[in-house]
Design a protein around this motif. Structure first.
Motif, mmCIF file in Angstrom:
data_model
loop_
_atom_site.group_PDB
_atom_site.id
_atom_site.type_symbol
_atom_site.label_atom_id
_atom_site.label_comp_id
_atom_site.label_asym_id
_atom_site.label_seq_id
_atom_site.Cartn_x
_atom_site.Cartn_y
_atom_site.Cartn_z
ATOM 1 N N ALA A 122 0.797 -1.243 0.000
ATOM 2 C CA ALA A 122 0.000 0.000 0.000
ATOM 3 C C ALA A 122 0.817 1.274 0.000
ATOM 4 N N GLY A 123 1.986 1.258 -0.630
ATOM 5 C CA GLY A 123 2.759 2.483 -0.772
ATOM 6 C C GLY A 123 3.284 3.055 0.522
ATOM 7 N N THR A 124 3.696 2.222 1.453
ATOM 8 C CA THR A 124 4.280 2.732 2.692
ATOM 9 C C THR A 124 5.665 3.303 2.403
ATOM 10 N N SER A 171 12.032 0.054 8.982
ATOM 11 C CA SER A 171 10.650 -0.408 8.884
ATOM 12 C C SER A 171 9.794 0.794 8.457
ATOM 13 N N GLN A 172 8.512 0.590 8.357
ATOM 14 C CA GLN A 172 7.580 1.624 7.891
ATOM 15 C C GLN A 172 7.664 2.901 8.720
#
Length: 77
Positions: A26-28, A52-53
């Motif tokens: 989802a485009g993180t 990480s995100q």
């Protein structure tokens, strides 16, 4: 006092030569760069990592799912 000791006192890793990457799902957004003072003992100062995100980004402070980073210099090719 060493840079690593100072960073541990502030409980933040530092990320230099960083870049932004759009990642799945989802485009993180995550960041890549040379880390100093990471709390993970498997990472040494100067290791190139992907975070990480990214959950929040205010000025030069970035909070990810796992770690809070202080941003140093941006990678300028």
């Amino acid at each position: 006092m060493s840079d690593r000791a100072k960073l541990k006192m502030g409980d933040r890793a530092k990320l230099d030569n960083w870049v932004v990457r759009m990642a799945h799902p989802a485009g993180t957004i995550c960041l890549g760069g040379d880390v100093t003072g990471h709390p993970n003992p498997r990472l040494e100062d100067g290791d190139r990592i992907w975070t990480s995100q990214v959950l929040s980004w205010t000025g030069r402070t970035v909070r990810t799912r796992n770690t809070t980073y202080t941003l140093g210099d941006f990678y300028d090719a």
